[in-house]
Scaffold this motif. Structure first.
Motif, PDB file in Angstrom:
ATOM      1  N   PHE A  35     -28.086 -52.355 -92.596  1.00  0.00           N
ATOM      2  CA  PHE A  35     -27.290 -51.131 -92.685  1.00  0.00           C
ATOM      3  C   PHE A  35     -25.971 -51.272 -91.928  1.00  0.00           C
ATOM      4  CE2 PHE A  35     -31.651 -49.865 -93.191  1.00  0.00           C
ATOM      5  CZ  PHE A  35     -31.608 -48.857 -94.132  1.00  0.00           C
ATOM      6  N   GLU A  36     -25.135 -50.275 -92.133  1.00  0.00           N
ATOM      7  CA  GLU A  36     -23.965 -50.068 -91.281  1.00  0.00           C
ATOM      8  C   GLU A  36     -23.836 -48.573 -91.045  1.00  0.00           C
ATOM      9  OE1 GLU A  36     -20.341 -49.997 -94.542  1.00  0.00           O
ATOM     10  OE2 GLU A  36     -20.821 -51.893 -93.576  1.00  0.00           O
ATOM     11  N   GLY A  37     -23.181 -48.237 -89.936  1.00  0.00           N
ATOM     12  CA  GLY A  37     -23.006 -46.830 -89.614  1.00  0.00           C
ATOM     13  C   GLY A  37     -22.880 -46.624 -88.118  1.00  0.00           C
ATOM     14  N   PRO A  38     -22.858 -45.357 -87.696  1.00  0.00           N
ATOM     15  CA  PRO A  38     -22.628 -45.034 -86.291  1.00  0.00           C
ATOM     16  C   PRO A  38     -23.906 -45.097 -85.451  1.00  0.00           C
ATOM     17  CG  PRO A  38     -22.862 -43.014 -87.534  1.00  0.00           C
ATOM     18  CD  PRO A  38     -22.943 -44.147 -88.532  1.00  0.00           C
ATOM     19  N   LYS A  39     -23.741 -45.423 -84.191  1.00  0.00           N
ATOM     20  CA  LYS A  39     -24.891 -45.377 -83.278  1.00  0.00           C
ATOM     21  C   LYS A  39     -25.033 -43.958 -82.750  1.00  0.00           C
ATOM     22  CE  LYS A  39     -22.262 -46.913 -79.289  1.00  0.00           C
ATOM     23  NZ  LYS A  39     -21.353 -48.018 -79.274  1.00  0.00           N
ATOM     24  N   GLU A  40     -26.281 -43.537 -82.560  1.00  0.00           N
ATOM     25  CA  GLU A  40     -26.565 -42.216 -82.017  1.00  0.00           C
ATOM     26  C   GLU A  40     -27.150 -42.295 -80.614  1.00  0.00           C
ATOM     27  OE1 GLU A  40     -29.061 -40.176 -84.800  1.00  0.00           O
ATOM     28  OE2 GLU A  40     -27.626 -40.372 -86.416  1.00  0.00           O
TER      29      GLU A  40
END
Length: 143
Positions: free
Chosen positions: A97-102
């Motif tokens: 995946f790719e995307g923002p860390k929470e």
């Protein structure tokens, strides 16, 4: 996600005895070792931590992922799968995946981290200085 001290592992309503029986910190074996065929197994990993941008996001569908660091420390980034974009189709129990860390978790000896299928994670991120990680990732079939 469950993040806690290893000394508290028996407080959870999971059968984590297979982890304690196979944790042997003095006899590190790299690679996969079967515990109960494909139902439960452990993977011994040894690697150097890296910059955040060089680590990859992944998630699993069939197994709980239970990380126990034996040596070194690393950051683990976590995000809900609904906030991520798949970059590589699902293969035998992983998807990229790719995307923002929470969330950011510090994983070090004496702690453990349980990740569920909806929790995309990026491991091996260094905590300031690169260091050697020696850890066991236990897999427990949930599907």
């Amino acid at each position: 996600m469950i993040y806690d001290k290893l000394e508290n592992i028996k407080k959870y309503n999971f059968d984590f005895d297979f982890i304690l029986k196979n944790l042997d910190t003095h006899n590190f074996i790299p690679g996969r070792s079967d515990i109960d065929s494909d139902n439960q197994f452990v993977i011994g990993l040894e690697y150097e931590t890296k910059n955040e941008e060089d680590a990859i996001w992944e998630a699993h569908r069939k197994y709980l992922d239970i990380h126990v660091v034996l040596e070194g420390k690393e950051f683990v980034h976590i995000s809900d799968i609904k906030n991520m974009t798949s970059t590589k189709e699902y293969e035998p129990d992983y998807e990229l995946f790719e995307g923002p860390k929470e969330h950011i978790i510090l994983l070090e000896p004496g702690t453990f981290l349980v990740l569920f299928p909806n929790e995309v994670h990026k491991t091996s991120v260094h905590t300031g200085n690169k260091n050697l990680i020696r850890k066991k990732v236990f897999k427990s079939l949930i599907v």
